[in-house]
Design a protein around this motif. Structure first.
Motif, PDB file in Angstrom:
ATOM      1  N   GLN A 121      96.539  47.253  69.051  1.00 54.07           N
ATOM      2  CA  GLN A 121      96.917  46.870  70.105  1.00 54.07           C
ATOM      3  C   GLN A 121      96.803  46.564  70.954  1.00 54.07           C
ATOM      4  OE1 GLN A 121     101.405  49.879  70.086  1.00 54.07           O
ATOM      5  NE2 GLN A 121      99.139  51.348  70.195  1.00 54.07           N
ATOM      6  N   ALA A 122      95.724  47.014  71.290  1.00 51.68           N
ATOM      7  CA  ALA A 122      95.016  46.608  73.401  1.00 51.68           C
ATOM      8  C   ALA A 122      94.963  44.729  72.467  1.00 51.68           C
ATOM      9  CB  ALA A 122      93.523  46.995  73.362  1.00 51.68           C
ATOM     10  N   ALA A 123      94.504  44.438  71.271  1.00 50.59           N
ATOM     11  CA  ALA A 123      93.542  43.414  71.171  1.00 50.59           C
ATOM     12  C   ALA A 123      94.915  42.222  71.234  1.00 50.59           C
ATOM     13  CB  ALA A 123      93.163  43.404  69.419  1.00 50.59           C
ATOM     14  N   ALA A 124      96.106  43.226  70.344  1.00 48.73           N
ATOM     15  CA  ALA A 124      97.413  42.145  70.541  1.00 48.73           C
ATOM     16  C   ALA A 124      97.887  41.974  71.595  1.00 48.73           C
ATOM     17  CB  ALA A 124      98.486  42.705  69.319  1.00 48.73           C
ATOM     18  N   THR A 125      97.844  42.521  72.835  1.00 50.61           N
ATOM     19  CA  THR A 125      97.909  41.940  74.119  1.00 50.61           C
ATOM     20  C   THR A 125      97.660  41.208  74.693  1.00 50.61           C
ATOM     21  OG1 THR A 125      98.990  44.988  73.790  1.00 50.61           O
ATOM     22  CG2 THR A 125      98.849  42.897  76.136  1.00 50.61           C
ATOM     23  N   LYS A 126      96.386  40.815  74.579  1.00 56.94           N
ATOM     24  CA  LYS A 126      95.437  40.110  75.049  1.00 56.94           C
ATOM     25  C   LYS A 126      95.505  38.903  74.054  1.00 56.94           C
ATOM     26  CE  LYS A 126      90.888  38.904  75.224  1.00 56.94           C
ATOM     27  NZ  LYS A 126      90.611  37.449  75.510  1.00 56.94           N
ATOM     28  N   ARG A 127      96.230  39.317  72.590  1.00 59.92           N
ATOM     29  CA  ARG A 127      96.171  37.563  72.114  1.00 59.92           C
ATOM     30  C   ARG A 127      97.514  37.447  71.910  1.00 59.92           C
ATOM     31  NH1 ARG A 127      92.099  35.910  67.911  1.00 59.92           N
ATOM     32  NH2 ARG A 127      91.283  37.454  67.376  1.00 59.92           N
ATOM     33  N   GLU A 128      97.823  38.220  72.628  1.00 64.03           N
ATOM     34  CA  GLU A 128      99.393  37.298  73.292  1.00 64.03           C
ATOM     35  C   GLU A 128      99.619  36.441  74.809  1.00 64.03           C
ATOM     36  OE1 GLU A 128     104.045  39.284  73.903  1.00 64.03           O
ATOM     37  OE2 GLU A 128     102.408  40.328  72.868  1.00 64.03           O
ATOM     38  N   ALA A 129      98.803  37.341  75.526  1.00 63.24           N
ATOM     39  CA  ALA A 129      97.803  36.757  76.877  1.00 63.24           C
ATOM     40  C   ALA A 129      97.636  35.322  76.675  1.00 63.24           C
ATOM     41  CB  ALA A 129      97.900  37.767  78.000  1.00 63.24           C
ATOM     42  N   ASP A 130      97.149  35.192  75.726  1.00 65.08           N
ATOM     43  CA  ASP A 130      96.511  33.486  75.301  1.00 65.08           C
ATOM     44  C   ASP A 130      97.366  32.657  74.844  1.00 65.08           C
ATOM     45  OD1 ASP A 130      94.029  34.902  76.739  1.00 65.08           O
ATOM     46  OD2 ASP A 130      93.078  35.684  74.448  1.00 65.08           O
ATOM     47  N   GLY A 131      98.348  33.041  74.402  1.00 68.49           N
ATOM     48  CA  GLY A 131      99.191  32.308  74.194  1.00 68.49           C
ATOM     49  C   GLY A 131      99.747  32.740  72.290  1.00 68.49           C
ATOM     50  N   ASP A 132      98.643  32.932  72.072  1.00 66.11           N
ATOM     51  CA  ASP A 132      98.474  33.216  69.831  1.00 66.11           C
ATOM     52  C   ASP A 132      99.411  34.172  69.385  1.00 66.11           C
ATOM     53  OD1 ASP A 132      98.287  32.680  67.730  1.00 66.11           O
ATOM     54  OD2 ASP A 132      96.199  32.567  68.139  1.00 66.11           O
ATOM     55  N   ASP A 133     101.015  33.880  69.822  1.00 66.68           N
ATOM     56  CA  ASP A 133     101.735  35.426  69.348  1.00 66.68           C
ATOM     57  C   ASP A 133     101.078  35.370  67.904  1.00 66.68           C
ATOM     58  OD1 ASP A 133     102.802  35.893  70.779  1.00 66.68           O
ATOM     59  OD2 ASP A 133     105.068  34.974  70.758  1.00 66.68           O
ATOM     60  N   GLU A 134     101.474  34.263  66.659  1.00 69.04           N
ATOM     61  CA  GLU A 134     101.193  34.696  65.420  1.00 69.04           C
ATOM     62  C   GLU A 134      99.516  35.316  65.330  1.00 69.04           C
ATOM     63  OE1 GLU A 134     101.289  34.978  61.322  1.00 69.04           O
ATOM     64  OE2 GLU A 134     102.688  34.110  62.994  1.00 69.04           O
ATOM     65  N   ALA A 135      98.583  35.261  65.866  1.00 72.20           N
ATOM     66  CA  ALA A 135      97.388  36.327  65.935  1.00 72.20           C
ATOM     67  C   ALA A 135      97.593  37.753  66.683  1.00 72.20           C
ATOM     68  CB  ALA A 135      96.312  35.312  66.923  1.00 72.20           C
ATOM     69  N   TYR A 151     107.538  41.932  66.882  1.00 69.39           N
ATOM     70  CA  TYR A 151     107.260  40.166  66.755  1.00 69.39           C
ATOM     71  C   TYR A 151     107.940  39.439  65.755  1.00 69.39           C
ATOM     72  CZ  TYR A 151     102.900  41.626  69.335  1.00 69.39           C
ATOM     73  OH  TYR A 151     102.169  42.609  70.094  1.00 69.39           O
ATOM     74  N   GLY A 152     108.703  40.189  64.728  1.00 68.08           N
ATOM     75  CA  GLY A 152     109.658  39.352  64.143  1.00 68.08           C
ATOM     76  C   GLY A 152     108.421  38.643  62.471  1.00 68.08           C
ATOM     77  N   GLY A 153     109.169  38.224  61.877  1.00 69.89           N
ATOM     78  CA  GLY A 153     108.683  37.276  60.838  1.00 69.89           C
ATOM     79  C   GLY A 153     108.805  37.802  59.709  1.00 69.89           C
ATOM     80  N   GLN A 154     107.441  38.311  58.944  1.00 72.68           N
ATOM     81  CA  GLN A 154     107.409  38.501  57.696  1.00 72.68           C
ATOM     82  C   GLN A 154     107.005  40.605  57.210  1.00 72.68           C
ATOM     83  OE1 GLN A 154     105.442  36.549  54.824  1.00 72.68           O
ATOM     84  NE2 GLN A 154     106.764  34.264  55.330  1.00 72.68           N
ATOM     85  N   GLN A 155     108.047  41.186  58.227  1.00 75.00           N
ATOM     86  CA  GLN A 155     107.655  42.607  57.985  1.00 75.00           C
ATOM     87  C   GLN A 155     108.048  42.935  56.895  1.00 75.00           C
ATOM     88  OE1 GLN A 155     109.471  45.174  61.065  1.00 75.00           O
ATOM     89  NE2 GLN A 155     108.965  46.278  59.165  1.00 75.00           N
ATOM     90  N   ALA A 156     109.360  43.148  56.051  1.00 75.27           N
ATOM     91  CA  ALA A 156     108.888  43.512  54.798  1.00 75.27           C
ATOM     92  C   ALA A 156     108.216  42.820  53.386  1.00 75.27           C
ATOM     93  CB  ALA A 156     110.496  42.558  54.770  1.00 75.27           C
ATOM     94  N   LEU A 157     107.633  41.860  53.468  1.00 76.16           N
ATOM     95  CA  LEU A 157     106.825  41.668  52.917  1.00 76.16           C
ATOM     96  C   LEU A 157     105.367  42.213  52.791  1.00 76.16           C
ATOM     97  CD1 LEU A 157     106.556  37.310  52.852  1.00 76.16           C
ATOM     98  CD2 LEU A 157     107.515  39.348  51.426  1.00 76.16           C
ATOM     99  N   ASP A 158     104.939  42.680  53.853  1.00 76.40           N
ATOM    100  CA  ASP A 158     104.086  43.762  54.339  1.00 76.40           C
ATOM    101  C   ASP A 158     103.907  44.998  53.381  1.00 76.40           C
ATOM    102  OD1 ASP A 158     103.579  41.829  57.187  1.00 76.40           O
ATOM    103  OD2 ASP A 158     102.653  41.472  55.782  1.00 76.40           O
ATOM    104  N   MET A 159     105.081  45.982  53.359  1.00 77.33           N
ATOM    105  CA  MET A 159     104.890  46.681  52.533  1.00 77.33           C
ATOM    106  C   MET A 159     105.362  46.899  51.124  1.00 77.33           C
ATOM    107  SD  MET A 159     106.355  48.485  55.499  1.00 77.33           S
ATOM    108  CE  MET A 159     107.283  49.579  54.133  1.00 77.33           C
ATOM    109  N   GLU A 160     105.219  45.247  51.102  1.00 78.37           N
ATOM    110  CA  GLU A 160     105.037  45.026  49.100  1.00 78.37           C
ATOM    111  C   GLU A 160     104.031  45.072  48.751  1.00 78.37           C
ATOM    112  OE1 GLU A 160     106.934  41.757  48.113  1.00 78.37           O
ATOM    113  OE2 GLU A 160     108.992  42.091  48.949  1.00 78.37           O
ATOM    114  N   GLY A 161     103.043  45.217  47.372  1.00 80.05           N
ATOM    115  CA  GLY A 161     102.268  44.973  46.919  1.00 80.05           C
ATOM    116  C   GLY A 161     100.874  46.077  46.924  1.00 80.05           C
ATOM    117  N   GLY A 162     101.955  47.579  47.280  1.00 82.76           N
ATOM    118  CA  GLY A 162     100.718  48.813  47.695  1.00 82.76           C
ATOM    119  C   GLY A 162     101.159  48.982  49.284  1.00 82.76           C
TER     120      GLY A 162
END
Length: 541
Positions: free
Chosen positions: A380-394, A443-454
């Protein structure tokens, strides 16, 4: 104060938290008909139910002490914040005109930033709880409040301070102001103020589970007069899972119960009817006995669909067992009680002591969950830093990668017995996964896809070795019951479950190389272990 009057008074509150919180909480007590906090005393240890209770931080040099917004000993630590429903940008702000009288509270209720503010409030409550004297113990509840908007509840009924989780679950732990019109919600909050341990769901489920095991023991003892105990145990395990499946609507409601009732006048047909139903449950399809389509269950449980003939009295015992609510069974102790109920040599222990859930958690939480939560904090800390840098996808990818890490954890109990430790581990992993997916949704995006394939936490990650064949089978059933319980309490329906309902993953294995410690016998061959594991053992391997 009535709920309507309380809601009307506070629904537009946007002042500073310090200015509104104490008035809000005092009126909340009046509305709930519980006592208001006491006046503070000079001696801190006497402040058992007060605003601004002081706590010391001996381990922190930069901040020696803090003040709990509202504290009640043995009940909760409460941290209040003040959000705002103001628009993201007002006209004055766009034009660069100051609004000195306008207050926006801690944060505008933009979903992502506001969610983080509420999480920080929970974390602050935890730091306060950690600073309390050891003699006062960990409170069963942490409460995070956005004044005039919502109340978030987190519980640790084991009172170890290790794992405060959303209560009663991730979907219902947040009580919005409008929800206070519901008497059941108000009763829950009253209990948090007055008798918080009465809300511990394991208290009721433990009693229900013990009663169900006692009823099964009666049926088993009766059937064993005419049949082999192992055959009886297999038959009853299929019966009980069918009862559970009916109560969580994996089968049509009351379909199995009504099938048993129809057999009262046709005892000769009873084994054929059940054999047919279980064969259909194994492969899926239309079943003529209940006149409904049946899901594919698969798994080892219904591969053998042998059904025993029963007498009229034995059928009545089964009907009585089916009338109970099997969805309330407590898997953390169910394995032990079921093993005792189905084993003639263990049946006399049915009323004896079993390992309470809190004791199981004392091993599971430090060895498995705490290290994962440390990784989750880092993600979560890493995600917050990425977001602060303007990179929501990262930023989102940091959360996705932790979720995949969580779904790849493998835990081994090399002396698993009837699976109680493995089940508790599974439940805590699912709780953590729910938090991860909740953040991922922001973050939106493709959460459902991450639940597939195990990519989901599942019983496949919990591995066990056992020398008792009956216990091994029970462990497998316990894990799947617990997993399906979690699904229905979280999602409320079976539509999101892909067939088969029970995967045949062979993760609970019999192994002859297990021997009791001190036995002196040498293992016959090494045991191959998949991936990384955490071991909890009464045996040498």
């Amino acid at each position: 104060m009535t709920p309507d009057a309380f809601i009307e008074r506070y629904q537009d509150t946007e002042a500073s938290e310090r200015g509104a919180a104490q008035m809000f909480l005092g009126d909340l007590c009046d509305m709930l008909d519980v006592p208001r906090p006491d006046p503070p005393r000079a001696e801190t240890r006497k402040n058992q139910y007060v605003f601004e209770r002081r706590v010391d931080y001996p381990e922190q040099s930069d901040r020696q002490h803090g003040y709990i917004d509202l504290y009640k000993r043995g009940c909760f630590v409460l941290e209040a914040k003040q959000g705002s429903d103001a628009p993201a940008e007002t006209e004055s702000e766009r034009l660069g005109v100051e609004e000195p009288t306008r207050r926006y509270g801690t944060v505008r209720r933009d979903r992502r930033e506001w969610e983080r503010a509420m999480q920080r409030a929970k974390n602050q409550a935890y730091r306060y709880a950690r600073g309390l004297p050891a003699t006062e113990g960990w409170p069963p509840f942490l409460v995070a409040v956005d004044v005039g908007h919502c109340i978030d509840l987190y519980a640790d009924f084991a009172r170890q301070g290790k794992n405060y989780v959303p209560f009663p679950d991730a979907n219902a732990h947040r009580i919005f102001l409008e929800d206070l019109r519901d008497e059941a919600v108000r009763e829950r909050l009253r209990a948090v103020f007055a008798e918080p341990l009465s809300l511990d769901p394991t208290r009721r489920s433990t009693a229900v589970t013990r009663q169900l095991a006692e009823n099964l023991a009666k049926v088993a003892a009766s059937l064993e007069e005419d049949h082999d105990p192992d055959r009886v145990a297999g038959f009853l395990m299929r019966c009980l899972f069918t009862m559970f499946a009916e109560d969580v609507e994996l089968l049509p409601p009351r379909s199995f119960n009504e099938l048993l009732e129809r057999c009262r006048g046709t005892l000769d047909a009873f084994p054929k009817i059940l054999d047919s139903l279980w064969a259909t449950m194994d492969e899926g399809g239309f079943d003529s006995a209940i006149m409904e389509d049946v899901r594919e269950f698969n798994g080892l449980l219904f591969e053998d669909h042998d059904a025993l003939p029963v007498s009229g009295a034995q059928l009545e015992l089964l009907i009585k067992a089916a009338e109970a609510d099997w969805s309330d069974v407590e898997p953390a102790i169910f394995g032990t009680l079921l093993e005792r109920a189905l084993d003639p040599r263990e049946r006399h222990k049915l009323g004896a002591h079993f390992t309470p859930r809190a004791y199981v958690e004392r091993l599971v939480v430090p060895t498995v969950i705490e290290p994962l939560r440390e990784e989750w904090d880092a993600a979560q800390a890493a995600a917050t830093k990425r977001e602060a840098d303007g990179d929501d996808e990262a930023a989102r990818e940091e959360i996705v990668q932790f979720h995949r890490r969580l779904c790849d954890v493998t835990v081994l109990d090399p002396a698993c017995g009837s699976g109680n430790f493995l089940y508790v581990t599974l439940e805590h992993l699912k709780r953590l996964e729910a938090e991860v997916l909740d953040v991922l949704e922001d973050y939106g995006g493709q959460q459902a896809l991450d639940m597939e394939g195990g990519y989901r936490v599942s019983p496949e990650q919990l591995m066990g070795l056992e020398i008792n064949p009956r216990a091994a089978k029970i462990a497998d059933v316990v894990l799947w019951i617990g997993y399906l319980q979690w699904h229905f309490r979280t999602h409320g329906d079976a539509d999101r479950l892909d067939p088969p309902q029970l995967d045949d993953v062979d993760n609970i294995q019999m192994h002859e190389t297990l021997r009791p410690m001190g036995d002196g016998a040498e293992p016959k061959e090494p045991v191959e272990i998949k991936r990384g594991v955490v071991c909890c053992s009464r045996y040498a391997v």
